[in-house]
Design a protein around this motif. Structure first.
Motif, PDB file in Angstrom:
ATOM      1  N   THR A 254       4.743  10.211   0.764  1.00  0.00           N
ATOM      2  CA  THR A 254       3.543  11.049   0.716  1.00  0.00           C
ATOM      3  C   THR A 254       3.865  12.459   1.185  1.00  0.00           C
ATOM      4  O   THR A 254       3.420  13.442   0.582  1.00  0.00           O
ATOM      5  CB  THR A 254       2.427  10.430   1.587  1.00  0.00           C
ATOM      6  OG1 THR A 254       2.161   9.112   1.121  1.00  0.00           O
ATOM      7  CG2 THR A 254       1.160  11.263   1.530  1.00  0.00           C
TER       8      THR A 254
ATOM      9  N   ASP B  35       7.771   4.553   9.558  1.00  0.00           N
ATOM     10  CA  ASP B  35       6.698   3.640   9.137  1.00  0.00           C
ATOM     11  C   ASP B  35       6.168   2.767  10.271  1.00  0.00           C
ATOM     12  O   ASP B  35       5.799   1.624  10.069  1.00  0.00           O
ATOM     13  CB  ASP B  35       7.155   2.744   7.978  1.00  0.00           C
ATOM     14  CG  ASP B  35       7.114   3.463   6.646  1.00  0.00           C
ATOM     15  OD1 ASP B  35       6.514   4.547   6.564  1.00  0.00           O
ATOM     16  OD2 ASP B  35       7.687   2.930   5.686  1.00  0.00           O
TER      17      ASP B  35
ATOM     18  N   PHE C  31       4.741  13.703   9.689  1.00  0.00           N
ATOM     19  CA  PHE C  31       3.852  12.673   9.152  1.00  0.00           C
ATOM     20  C   PHE C  31       3.680  12.871   7.645  1.00  0.00           C
ATOM     21  O   PHE C  31       4.665  12.874   6.917  1.00  0.00           O
ATOM     22  CB  PHE C  31       2.533  12.650   9.926  1.00  0.00           C
ATOM     23  CG  PHE C  31       1.626  11.482   9.601  1.00  0.00           C
ATOM     24  CD1 PHE C  31       2.125  10.197   9.494  1.00  0.00           C
ATOM     25  CD2 PHE C  31       0.275  11.679   9.403  1.00  0.00           C
ATOM     26  CE1 PHE C  31       1.292   9.121   9.187  1.00  0.00           C
ATOM     27  CE2 PHE C  31      -0.569  10.612   9.101  1.00  0.00           C
ATOM     28  CZ  PHE C  31      -0.058   9.338   8.993  1.00  0.00           C
ATOM     29  N   GLU C  32       2.482  13.062   7.148  1.00  0.00           N
ATOM     30  CA  GLU C  32       2.248  13.195   5.706  1.00  0.00           C
ATOM     31  C   GLU C  32       2.302  14.645   5.220  1.00  0.00           C
ATOM     32  O   GLU C  32       2.093  14.915   4.046  1.00  0.00           O
ATOM     33  CB  GLU C  32       0.897  12.592   5.337  1.00  0.00           C
ATOM     34  CG  GLU C  32       0.826  11.101   5.555  1.00  0.00           C
ATOM     35  CD  GLU C  32      -0.563  10.535   5.337  1.00  0.00           C
ATOM     36  OE1 GLU C  32      -0.647   9.392   4.854  1.00  0.00           O
ATOM     37  OE2 GLU C  32      -1.567  11.217   5.646  1.00  0.00           O
TER      38      GLU C  32
ATOM     39  N   TYR D  25       4.902   6.796   4.568  1.00  0.00           N
ATOM     40  CA  TYR D  25       4.355   8.151   4.631  1.00  0.00           C
ATOM     41  C   TYR D  25       5.399   9.213   4.309  1.00  0.00           C
ATOM     42  O   TYR D  25       5.053  10.347   4.007  1.00  0.00           O
ATOM     43  CB  TYR D  25       3.649   8.418   5.959  1.00  0.00           C
ATOM     44  CG  TYR D  25       4.513   8.452   7.199  1.00  0.00           C
ATOM     45  CD1 TYR D  25       5.065   9.645   7.644  1.00  0.00           C
ATOM     46  CD2 TYR D  25       4.743   7.309   7.950  1.00  0.00           C
ATOM     47  CE1 TYR D  25       5.830   9.698   8.796  1.00  0.00           C
ATOM     48  CE2 TYR D  25       5.504   7.350   9.102  1.00  0.00           C
ATOM     49  CZ  TYR D  25       6.045   8.546   9.519  1.00  0.00           C
ATOM     50  OH  TYR D  25       6.801   8.599  10.659  1.00  0.00           O
ATOM     51  N   GLU D  26       6.664   8.850   4.313  1.00  0.00           N
ATOM     52  CA  GLU D  26       7.692   9.808   3.912  1.00  0.00           C
ATOM     53  C   GLU D  26       7.511  10.219   2.451  1.00  0.00           C
ATOM     54  O   GLU D  26       7.609  11.403   2.114  1.00  0.00           O
ATOM     55  CB  GLU D  26       9.091   9.228   4.116  1.00  0.00           C
ATOM     56  CG  GLU D  26      10.191  10.195   3.723  1.00  0.00           C
ATOM     57  CD  GLU D  26      11.588   9.634   3.925  1.00  0.00           C
ATOM     58  OE1 GLU D  26      12.542  10.418   3.762  1.00  0.00           O
ATOM     59  OE2 GLU D  26      11.739   8.435   4.239  1.00  0.00           O
TER      60      GLU D  26
ATOM     61  N   VAL E 178      -0.361   3.178   8.257  1.00  0.00           N
ATOM     62  CA  VAL E 178       0.156   3.934   7.113  1.00  0.00           C
ATOM     63  C   VAL E 178       1.596   3.517   6.835  1.00  0.00           C
ATOM     64  O   VAL E 178       2.442   3.555   7.716  1.00  0.00           O
ATOM     65  CB  VAL E 178       0.087   5.453   7.387  1.00  0.00           C
ATOM     66  CG1 VAL E 178       0.628   6.230   6.207  1.00  0.00           C
ATOM     67  CG2 VAL E 178      -1.337   5.865   7.708  1.00  0.00           C
TER      68      VAL E 178
ATOM     69  N   THR F  56      -3.925  10.673   4.742  1.00  0.00           N
ATOM     70  CA  THR F  56      -4.671   9.544   5.280  1.00  0.00           C
ATOM     71  C   THR F  56      -5.539   9.993   6.446  1.00  0.00           C
ATOM     72  O   THR F  56      -6.672   9.554   6.595  1.00  0.00           O
ATOM     73  CB  THR F  56      -3.698   8.443   5.752  1.00  0.00           C
ATOM     74  OG1 THR F  56      -2.804   8.141   4.680  1.00  0.00           O
ATOM     75  CG2 THR F  56      -4.444   7.191   6.154  1.00  0.00           C
TER      76      THR F  56
END
Length: 150
Positions: free
Chosen positions: A81, A70, A42-43, A78-79, A75, A11
């Motif tokens: 992702t 989260d 993060f991602e 995201y875990e 976003v 993202t």
């Protein structure tokens, strides 16, 4: 970035600004067996770079710490992702995730693990107090290379 452009889903890409410095400072680690600690995942943008660019030795190991709560910007989830992106590297077996606040995970690492890290990337909470605590708590786990924070 990965050899296959566009295969990952991100993202935001704040990490791209670190790449030239990381390539310059970390290239000596590429063919070695290394242990890397990442605080804040993060991602998985930095995670995938580490796996793709530094992990030429199949015995290298990455531990990523993130609570995946989260609460970040706009976003959600995201875990998932993060895990999808790590899987796309083909090196998910070299990656371990500690789903936890860094303060708790670092205590666990300090007392339950004898791993020394060749590189620690601190990019979790960006409050001054949290960065200081992460730096001090992870310092005892550093082997020989570097500690870098965003």
């Amino acid at each position: 970035m990965s050899k296959e452009k566009g295969k990952f889903k991100f993202t935001y890409d704040w990490f791209k600004y670190f790449i030239p410095d990381w390539e310059n400072c970390l290239s000596h680690l590429k063919n070695k067996k290394i242990n890397v600690l990442e605080i804040g995942a993060f991602e998985g943008r930095s995670t995938t770079w580490i796996l793709d660019e530094l992990f030429n030795n199949p015995e290298s190991k990455l531990i990523s710490i993130d609570p995946f709560e989260d609460k970040f910007l706009d976003v959600k989830n995201y875990e998932a992702t993060f895990h999808e992106n790590v899987k796309m590297t083909g090196k998910e077996k070299q990656s371990e995730v500690m789903k936890s606040l860094s303060s708790d995970a670092l205590i666990k690492l300090n007392y339950e693990s004898k791993v020394k890290f060749d590189f620690i990337f601190i990019d979790g909470s960006h409050t001054a107090n949290d960065v200081l605590v992460d730096s001090l708590a992870s310092y005892r786990d550093i082997g020989i290379s570097a500690v870098h924070g965003a």
